[in-house]
Design a protein around this motif. Structure first.
Motif, short mmCIF file in Angstrom:
data_model
loop_
_atom_site.label_atom_id
_atom_site.label_comp_id
_atom_site.label_asym_id
_atom_site.label_seq_id
_atom_site.Cartn_x
_atom_site.Cartn_y
_atom_site.Cartn_z
N GLY A 7 -9.67 1.48 8.76
CA GLY A 7 -9.65 0.63 7.58
C GLY A 7 -9.26 1.33 6.29
O GLY A 7 -9.12 0.68 5.26
N TYR A 8 -9.09 2.65 6.32
CA TYR A 8 -8.72 3.38 5.11
C TYR A 8 -7.26 3.14 4.76
O TYR A 8 -6.48 2.63 5.56
N ILE A 53 -16.32 2.34 8.93
CA ILE A 53 -15.40 1.32 8.42
C ILE A 53 -15.14 1.66 6.96
O ILE A 53 -16.04 1.56 6.12
N ALA A 54 -13.92 2.07 6.67
CA ALA A 54 -13.60 2.63 5.35
C ALA A 54 -12.69 1.69 4.57
O ALA A 54 -11.58 2.06 4.17
N ASP A 55 -13.14 0.49 4.33
CA ASP A 55 -12.32 -0.50 3.64
C ASP A 55 -11.94 -0.04 2.24
O ASP A 55 -12.79 0.37 1.44
N ASN A 56 -10.63 -0.13 1.93
CA ASN A 56 -10.11 0.21 0.60
C ASN A 56 -10.49 1.62 0.15
O ASN A 56 -10.62 1.89 -1.04
N THR A 57 -10.67 2.51 1.11
CA THR A 57 -10.97 3.90 0.81
C THR A 57 -9.73 4.75 1.07
O THR A 57 -9.00 4.51 2.03
N PHE A 112 -4.65 -1.09 -4.18
CA PHE A 112 -5.97 -1.48 -3.67
C PHE A 112 -6.28 -2.91 -4.09
O PHE A 112 -6.01 -3.32 -5.21
N ASN A 113 -6.88 -3.65 -3.19
CA ASN A 113 -7.30 -5.02 -3.49
C ASN A 113 -8.75 -5.18 -3.03
O ASN A 113 -9.03 -5.53 -1.90
N GLY A 114 -9.67 -4.90 -3.92
CA GLY A 114 -11.08 -4.99 -3.56
C GLY A 114 -11.79 -3.67 -3.74
O GLY A 114 -11.18 -2.64 -4.03
N LYS A 115 -13.11 -3.69 -3.56
CA LYS A 115 -13.94 -2.52 -3.76
C LYS A 115 -13.86 -1.56 -2.58
O LYS A 115 -13.80 -1.98 -1.43
#
Length: 327
Positions: free
Chosen positions: A111-112, A78-82, A59-62
């Motif tokens: 985005g997951y 939108i599931a960034d870094n999830t 993971f790179n970010g929250k």
């Protein structure tokens, strides 16, 4: 081997908490992997935990979950870094909530990172709320189009949930000839796979499950599986703003869920009565030569899950348990 469920939970919980997964997310993941292990779907059980841990480490970010509403019944997450399992679980909850209120829902997530788990798990969630559901997700390119040898499509599973007076009817299958998880397990256990599952890097039929990485996987049911896989690539990929083909790498695929009340066109009583009649007709039909039972999709799986929890015991492949101990 047979392991006490409490011990398996304790072990996997320790692995996840020690690798930075939150308490809440850990419980969601444990429940999912354990259900799949209990029903004998080892391809989507605890064999996935090492990949989940590797995903966390990269993971790179929250981690964030952000909702974009496009109508009263349509939502995109939108599931960034999830983690994929967490994004998919939240997608299912949102789908159920909207369908319960509006009668129909279509919810997607992009985005997951990493596996979404078994779609049948979310299908059971939807069906147990009395809703009909259709779920599919795209994935990293792994499967060649029928007649080709280049991996272009994902394994692109489909699940359908049919609520019933008794236990729901659950269909859940990959559009690849074999799930990647089953190939992983075969490789770990040193087993060969039948022809028609993978091709090597030269495009020749292979018994080696490792050739899924060096060459490609094949679609299920030849051209029919290819057609379904391509449809999922569009619906759970391009349609919702995820990527497709060789642009679909970890973090760029998507999942889409539809759910609706079974009383949109006929009364719920009529729906349930007609469904019960159809199931009775199927179950009472004549067996084919050598057969002694006709099962309804999902019937055996739900029975296995219930029995496992009642006994407090879970069967797990030896190599997977050893890997858990190592983790």
């Amino acid at each position: 081997m047979k392991v006490e469920i409490s011990k398996l939970k304790e072990l996997s919980r320790s692995v996840m908490l020690n690798n930075g997964i939150s308490v809440e997310d850990t419980e969601v993941i444990i429940n999912h992997l354990l259900d799949e292990e209990l029903l004998g779907k080892h391809s989507h059980g605890f064999i996935r935990l090492s990949a989940i841990i590797n995903t966390i480490k990269n993971f790179n970010g929250k981690s964030t979950l952000r909702c974009e509403k496009s109508s009263d019944f349509a939502l995109r997450i939108i599931a960034d870094n999830t983690l994929g399992l967490i994004a998919a679980y939240n997608t299912a909850k949102q789908t159920i909530s909207i369908a319960d209120e509006k009668g129909f829902a279509i919810v997607s997530s992009i985005g997951y990172k990493g596996t979404t788990g078994a779609l049948g798990y979310y299908a059971r969630m939807i069906a147990h709320k009395g809703l009909i559901g259709i779920i599919s997700c795209s994935s990293e390119y792994a499967v060649a189009p029928w007649g080709g040898k280049d991996a272009i499509l994902g394994t692109n599973p489909i699940a359908i949930a049919i609520p019933n007076e008794d236990e729901p009817i659950i269909s859940d299958f990959s559009t690849a000839a074999m799930t990647y998880g089953d190939l992983m397990l075969a490789a770990k256990e040193g087993r060969e796979v039948p022809y028609g599952i993978v091709l090597d890097s030269e495009g020749r039929p292979s018994h080696d499950p490792n050739d899924a990485n060096n060459g490609c996987q094949l679609p299920m049911a030849e051209h029919k599986g290819y057609a379904l896989g391509l449809a999922v690539e569009v619906l759970a990929g391009l349609f919702i703003g995820a990527k497709a083909g060789k642009e679909a790498v970890n973090g760029s695929d998507g999942i889409i869920m539809l759910a609706f009340r079974p009383n949109l066109f006929v009364s719920e009583d009529r729906y349930l009565s007609n469904l019960a009649s159809l199931i009775k007709e199927i179950k009472n039909s004549t067996f084919s030569f050598g057969s002694s039972e006709i099962r309804i999709p999902g019937e055996n799986s739900i029975k296995k899950i219930k029995e496992g929890y009642q006994l407090g015991i879970c069967e797990i492949p030896d190599v997977v348990y050893e890997e858990l101990l190592a983790l």
